[in-house]
Enzyme design. Structure first.
Site, mmCIF file in Angstrom:
data_model
loop_
_atom_site.group_PDB
_atom_site.id
_atom_site.type_symbol
_atom_site.label_atom_id
_atom_site.label_comp_id
_atom_site.label_asym_id
_atom_site.label_seq_id
_atom_site.Cartn_x
_atom_site.Cartn_y
_atom_site.Cartn_z
ATOM 1 N N CYS A 57 0.835 -1.191 0.000
ATOM 2 C CA CYS A 57 0.000 0.000 0.000
ATOM 3 C C CYS A 57 0.874 1.246 0.000
ATOM 4 O O CYS A 57 1.834 1.294 0.763
ATOM 5 C CB CYS A 57 -0.874 -0.008 1.248
ATOM 6 N N PRO A 58 0.623 2.268 -0.766
ATOM 7 C CA PRO A 58 -0.526 2.402 -1.672
ATOM 8 C C PRO A 58 -0.187 2.103 -3.126
ATOM 9 O O PRO A 58 -0.955 2.450 -4.018
ATOM 10 C CB PRO A 58 -0.877 3.882 -1.514
#
Lengths: 157, 79
Positions: B17-18
């Site tokens: 992430c992200p």
């Protein structure tokens, strides 16, 4: 079609590795979700806007009581321990496939995130405009407040 | 099993992430409206995140599946 864009306003005041990631992760992700995003960088957060600085940010084990270091907490204040903790953190990050801070900053700039450097703390910390990246603007509290007025999300980091 | 044709595949495996979301945002601009993109990811958080991302952007999450730790998402570009 002309639906009003959501807005995210962030104040970034930290620049150790653990403090530098959240503003940039949230900014880039929000931009990818079509938010209008602004980051006001103040005090140590100004380091996010310094040229060639992002990939050199560190983390200190001193006082970071939950950092899983193979040393007693008090040793964290000795010379070299910050570099050791930084090296460990970077290798964990790389192992987990985390983006480099510079990549997140590049995406922020590319997606139009507004970057505001705090003039007052630049003066306090003797940071010159030319030490900061060209893509940021330099302004004060009123500029941030004007931007953050009506923001859907406001975060202080 | 389905009548859609994948126009592009994004390999987001081993990214945290992200990045799977950020790469998807960029990659979806390479396909035309109405076309489908396939994303492969290994981040377990991406399951919730692709739901949220499509809800926020209006792109359509057509299908999601998981096989031996690899998540596969099919998203339709809607705008």
């Amino acid at each position: 079609m002309s639906e009003k864009k959501k807005k995210l306003a962030i104040i970034a005041s930290k620049a150790d590795i653990a403090g530098a990631y959240p503003p940039l992760i949230l900014a880039t992700t929000a931009a990818s979700m079509d938010y209008e995003v602004g980051i006001f960088c103040t005090f140590f957060g100004l380091n996010l806007l310094k040229k060639k600085k992002l990939n050199k940010l560190k983390i200190t084990p001193a006082g970071e009581t939950n950092m899983p270091m193979p040393i007693p907490q008090i040793i964290g204040i000795l010379p070299g321990m910050t570099d050791m903790a930084t090296m460990m953190m970077r290798s964990w990050m790389k192992g987990a496939g985390v983006a480099k801070l510079q990549e997140l900053m590049d995406i922020s700039i590319e997606s139009g995130v507004r970057l505001i450097a705090c003039q007052m703390t630049m003066d306090v910390m003797k940071i010159k405009r030319k030490q900061l990246i060209d893509e940021c603007e330099v302004a004060g509290a009123a500029t941030f407040l004007e931007f953050a007025t009506g923001a859907d999300i406001t975060i202080y980091i | 099993m389905s009548d859609f044709k994948i126009s592009k595949t994004l390999d987001a495996k081993n990214l945290s992430c992200p990045l799977p979301i950020l790469r998807t945002k960029k990659a979806i601009e390479d396909i035309k409206i109405g076309e489908f993109i396939e994303i492969l990811a290994t981040d377990p958080g991406s399951v919730a995140d692709f739901n949220a991302w499509t809800a926020a952007t209006g792109h359509e999450l057509i299908d999601k599946s998981e096989e031996s730790g690899i998540y596969r998402f099919i998203i339709k570009r809607t705008k």
